[in-house]
Design a protein around this motif. Structure first.
Motif, PDB file in Angstrom:
ATOM      1  N   TYR A   1     -42.391 -41.757  41.264  1.00 33.79           N
ATOM      2  CA  TYR A   1     -41.176 -41.861  40.449  1.00 33.79           C
ATOM      3  C   TYR A   1     -41.349 -43.045  39.510  1.00 33.79           C
ATOM      4  O   TYR A   1     -41.586 -44.168  39.952  1.00 33.79           O
ATOM      5  N   ASN A   2     -41.234 -42.769  38.217  1.00 40.65           N
ATOM      6  CA  ASN A   2     -41.405 -43.818  37.217  1.00 40.65           C
ATOM      7  C   ASN A   2     -40.043 -44.428  36.898  1.00 40.65           C
ATOM      8  O   ASN A   2     -39.233 -43.849  36.182  1.00 40.65           O
ATOM      9  N   GLY A   3     -39.811 -45.605  37.465  1.00 39.33           N
ATOM     10  CA  GLY A   3     -38.537 -46.289  37.246  1.00 39.33           C
ATOM     11  C   GLY A   3     -38.683 -47.502  36.349  1.00 39.33           C
ATOM     12  O   GLY A   3     -37.868 -48.431  36.428  1.00 39.33           O
ATOM     13  N   THR A   4     -39.714 -47.493  35.504  1.00 38.45           N
ATOM     14  CA  THR A   4     -39.889 -48.623  34.587  1.00 38.45           C
ATOM     15  C   THR A   4     -38.859 -48.541  33.461  1.00 38.45           C
ATOM     16  O   THR A   4     -38.307 -47.477  33.169  1.00 38.45           O
ATOM     17  N   MET A   5     -38.631 -49.664  32.838  1.00 38.01           N
ATOM     18  CA  MET A   5     -37.678 -49.719  31.736  1.00 38.01           C
ATOM     19  C   MET A   5     -38.110 -48.778  30.606  1.00 38.01           C
ATOM     20  O   MET A   5     -37.283 -48.091  29.992  1.00 38.01           O
ATOM     21  N   LYS A   6     -39.412 -48.740  30.349  1.00 40.48           N
ATOM     22  CA  LYS A   6     -39.935 -47.879  29.289  1.00 40.48           C
ATOM     23  C   LYS A   6     -39.635 -46.409  29.572  1.00 40.48           C
ATOM     24  O   LYS A   6     -39.248 -45.648  28.674  1.00 40.48           O
ATOM     25  N   ALA A   7     -39.806 -46.002  30.838  1.00 44.04           N
ATOM     26  CA  ALA A   7     -39.544 -44.610  31.210  1.00 44.04           C
ATOM     27  C   ALA A   7     -38.067 -44.270  31.054  1.00 44.04           C
ATOM     28  O   ALA A   7     -37.705 -43.176  30.604  1.00 44.04           O
ATOM     29  N   LYS A   8     -37.191 -45.205  31.425  1.00 44.44           N
ATOM     30  CA  LYS A   8     -35.754 -44.967  31.316  1.00 44.44           C
ATOM     31  C   LYS A   8     -35.333 -44.856  29.843  1.00 44.44           C
ATOM     32  O   LYS A   8     -34.501 -44.017  29.489  1.00 44.44           O
ATOM     33  N   ILE A   9     -35.935 -45.699  28.997  1.00 44.79           N
ATOM     34  CA  ILE A   9     -35.634 -45.636  27.561  1.00 44.79           C
ATOM     35  C   ILE A   9     -36.085 -44.294  26.991  1.00 44.79           C
ATOM     36  O   ILE A   9     -35.396 -43.674  26.176  1.00 44.79           O
ATOM     37  N   THR A  10     -37.252 -43.825  27.444  1.00 45.71           N
ATOM     38  CA  THR A  10     -37.761 -42.527  26.986  1.00 45.71           C
ATOM     39  C   THR A  10     -36.814 -41.402  27.393  1.00 45.71           C
ATOM     40  O   THR A  10     -36.547 -40.481  26.610  1.00 45.71           O
ATOM     41  N   GLU A  11     -36.282 -41.470  28.613  1.00 48.63           N
ATOM     42  CA  GLU A  11     -35.332 -40.454  29.078  1.00 48.63           C
ATOM     43  C   GLU A  11     -34.087 -40.428  28.200  1.00 48.63           C
ATOM     44  O   GLU A  11     -33.603 -39.358  27.809  1.00 48.63           O
ATOM     45  N   ILE A  12     -33.576 -41.615  27.905  1.00 44.85           N
ATOM     46  CA  ILE A  12     -32.378 -41.702  27.063  1.00 44.85           C
ATOM     47  C   ILE A  12     -32.665 -41.147  25.675  1.00 44.85           C
ATOM     48  O   ILE A  12     -31.874 -40.388  25.107  1.00 44.85           O
ATOM     49  N   ARG A  13     -33.820 -41.514  25.121  1.00 49.34           N
ATOM     50  CA  ARG A  13     -34.194 -41.053  23.784  1.00 49.34           C
ATOM     51  C   ARG A  13     -34.312 -39.528  23.748  1.00 49.34           C
ATOM     52  O   ARG A  13     -33.800 -38.873  22.831  1.00 49.34           O
ATOM     53  N   GLU A  14     -34.979 -38.953  24.741  1.00 49.46           N
ATOM     54  CA  GLU A  14     -35.175 -37.502  24.770  1.00 49.46           C
ATOM     55  C   GLU A  14     -33.867 -36.751  24.985  1.00 49.46           C
ATOM     56  O   GLU A  14     -33.736 -35.588  24.594  1.00 49.46           O
ATOM     57  N   THR A  15     -32.899 -37.412  25.609  1.00 49.92           N
ATOM     58  CA  THR A  15     -31.600 -36.780  25.834  1.00 49.92           C
ATOM     59  C   THR A  15     -30.727 -36.820  24.584  1.00 49.92           C
ATOM     60  O   THR A  15     -30.068 -35.830  24.240  1.00 49.92           O
ATOM     61  N   LEU A  16     -30.740 -37.959  23.889  1.00 54.75           N
ATOM     62  CA  LEU A  16     -29.816 -38.151  22.778  1.00 54.75           C
ATOM     63  C   LEU A  16     -30.349 -37.710  21.419  1.00 54.75           C
ATOM     64  O   LEU A  16     -29.572 -37.298  20.558  1.00 54.75           O
ATOM     65  N   LEU A  17     -31.660 -37.787  21.212  1.00 48.57           N
ATOM     66  CA  LEU A  17     -32.197 -37.449  19.893  1.00 48.57           C
ATOM     67  C   LEU A  17     -31.919 -36.000  19.479  1.00 48.57           C
ATOM     68  O   LEU A  17     -31.604 -35.747  18.313  1.00 48.57           O
ATOM     69  N   PRO A  18     -32.029 -35.012  20.381  1.00 49.22           N
ATOM     70  CA  PRO A  18     -31.668 -33.641  19.971  1.00 49.22           C
ATOM     71  C   PRO A  18     -30.214 -33.531  19.522  1.00 49.22           C
ATOM     72  O   PRO A  18     -29.895 -32.767  18.613  1.00 49.22           O
ATOM     73  N   VAL A  19     -29.338 -34.301  20.167  1.00 50.80           N
ATOM     74  CA  VAL A  19     -27.925 -34.300  19.773  1.00 50.80           C
ATOM     75  C   VAL A  19     -27.772 -34.872  18.371  1.00 50.80           C
ATOM     76  O   VAL A  19     -27.024 -34.348  17.538  1.00 50.80           O
ATOM     77  N   ILE A  20     -28.508 -35.952  18.097  1.00 55.54           N
ATOM     78  CA  ILE A  20     -28.465 -36.570  16.768  1.00 55.54           C
ATOM     79  C   ILE A  20     -29.004 -35.608  15.717  1.00 55.54           C
ATOM     80  O   ILE A  20     -28.431 -35.454  14.635  1.00 55.54           O
ATOM     81  N   ALA A  21     -30.114 -34.942  16.032  1.00 58.98           N
ATOM     82  CA  ALA A  21     -30.716 -33.993  15.090  1.00 58.98           C
ATOM     83  C   ALA A  21     -29.765 -32.842  14.795  1.00 58.98           C
ATOM     84  O   ALA A  21     -29.619 -32.410  13.649  1.00 58.98           O
ATOM     85  N   GLU A  22     -29.100 -32.340  15.829  1.00 61.12           N
ATOM     86  CA  GLU A  22     -28.143 -31.240  15.646  1.00 61.12           C
ATOM     87  C   GLU A  22     -26.985 -31.679  14.760  1.00 61.12           C
ATOM     88  O   GLU A  22     -26.515 -30.925  13.905  1.00 61.12           O
ATOM     89  N   LYS A  23     -26.533 -32.912  14.944  1.00 59.72           N
ATOM     90  CA  LYS A  23     -25.446 -33.447  14.124  1.00 59.72           C
ATOM     91  C   LYS A  23     -25.876 -33.551  12.669  1.00 59.72           C
ATOM     92  O   LYS A  23     -25.111 -33.229  11.751  1.00 59.72           O
ATOM     93  N   LEU A  24     -27.109 -33.976  12.436  1.00 62.38           N
ATOM     94  CA  LEU A  24     -27.618 -34.080  11.068  1.00 62.38           C
ATOM     95  C   LEU A  24     -27.619 -32.721  10.384  1.00 62.38           C
ATOM     96  O   LEU A  24     -27.209 -32.580   9.230  1.00 62.38           O
ATOM     97  N   LEU A  25     -28.082 -31.704  11.087  1.00 65.59           N
ATOM     98  CA  LEU A  25     -28.163 -30.366  10.512  1.00 65.59           C
ATOM     99  C   LEU A  25     -26.777 -29.787  10.248  1.00 65.59           C
ATOM    100  O   LEU A  25     -26.560 -29.102   9.254  1.00 65.59           O
ATOM    101  N   SER A  26     -25.833 -30.069  11.143  1.00 57.94           N
ATOM    102  CA  SER A  26     -24.487 -29.522  10.977  1.00 57.94           C
ATOM    103  C   SER A  26     -23.749 -30.166   9.821  1.00 57.94           C
ATOM    104  O   SER A  26     -22.820 -29.585   9.267  1.00 57.94           O
ATOM    105  N   ASP A  27     -24.158 -31.366   9.418  1.00 60.85           N
ATOM    106  CA  ASP A  27     -23.496 -32.065   8.313  1.00 60.85           C
ATOM    107  C   ASP A  27     -23.952 -31.572   6.952  1.00 60.85           C
ATOM    108  O   ASP A  27     -23.372 -31.921   5.926  1.00 60.85           O
ATOM    109  N   LEU A  28     -25.012 -30.761   6.924  1.00 54.59           N
ATOM    110  CA  LEU A  28     -25.539 -30.295   5.634  1.00 54.59           C
ATOM    111  C   LEU A  28     -24.827 -29.033   5.192  1.00 54.59           C
ATOM    112  O   LEU A  28     -24.368 -28.261   5.979  1.00 54.59           O
TER     113      LEU A  28
END
Length: 210
Positions: free
Chosen positions: A183-210
């Motif tokens: 189990y990778n509980g390093t800070m880097k791994a946790k940041i990666t999890e957050i990024r992978e969870t939120l970035l698709p939401v951000i991308a979807e928001k960008l596309l919906s605004d066009l």
């Protein structure tokens, strides 16, 4: 005899008068009809001109759209890419600042370590778990992990060993003794999890605004 002639002349005059009036009426109606036809022709000509203009404008607009559609798509893609890259950079800066703040605050960092310990001990089924601290944090981890394990009834039957320190920027790395589970509980791994969870939401928001 003269009376008959006079009567005939009267009749002729009446007939002539009636004929003249009829001719005037016919001419008047013909003139009105001619004016109506001319007016209708003018209206029709105007409608035809307007329709022709609309058709030409439509054809011209369609031609422009066909010619510039690829460029418009390219501009839109470039806009999305630039905006996404800026947001990604800003997002990474925020995550970096948050991780630094957590590490610099002992109370918050302790809570973070306890949190990853709980997830690791729950996800790894092995009875013996090897815990690898980041460099320079073995003492801190020992202070936290022993009371945490003892005070948690759900970890009964589990044991742990402190392994070698690893090169990381905070957090812990866990693995079973046979190294089959981890189990990778390093800070880097946790940041990666957050990024992978939120970035698709951000991308979807960008596309919906066009």
């Amino acid at each position: 005899m003269s009376e008959d002639v006079e009567m005939v002349e009267v009749i002729i005059r009446e007939i002539r008068k009636a004929a003249e009036e009829e001719i005037k009426r016919i001419l008047s109606e013909a003139e009105k009809e001619a004016k109506r036809i001319v007016e209708e022709a003018k209206v029709k000509a105007k409608e035809l001109r307007e329709e022709k203009i609309r058709q030409l404008l439509h054809e011209h607009r369609s031609k422009i759209e066909r010619e510039y559609a690829p460029k418009r798509l390219e501009i839109k893609r470039s806009y999305i890419k630039n905006k996404y890259e800026k947001l990604l950079s800003y997002f990474n800066e925020i995550l970096s600042e948050v991780s630094k703040d957590i590490r610099n605050n002992k109370e918050e960092y302790t809570e973070f370590l306890k949190n990853v310990m709980e997830k690791a001990f729950t996800s790894i089924k092995s009875d013996v778990i090897v815990v690898h601290p980041c460099k320079g944090e073995t003492t801190l981890v020992k202070e936290i992990i022993e009371p945490y394990v003892k005070s948690n009834p759900s970890l009964k039957g589990k044991s742990y060993a402190i392994g070698e320190e690893i090169d990381c920027d905070g957090g812990l790395f866990f693995e079973s003794k046979d190294k089959r589970e981890y189990y990778n509980g390093t800070m880097k791994a946790k940041i990666t999890e957050i990024r992978e969870t939120l970035l698709p939401v951000i991308a979807e928001k960008l596309l919906s605004d066009l």
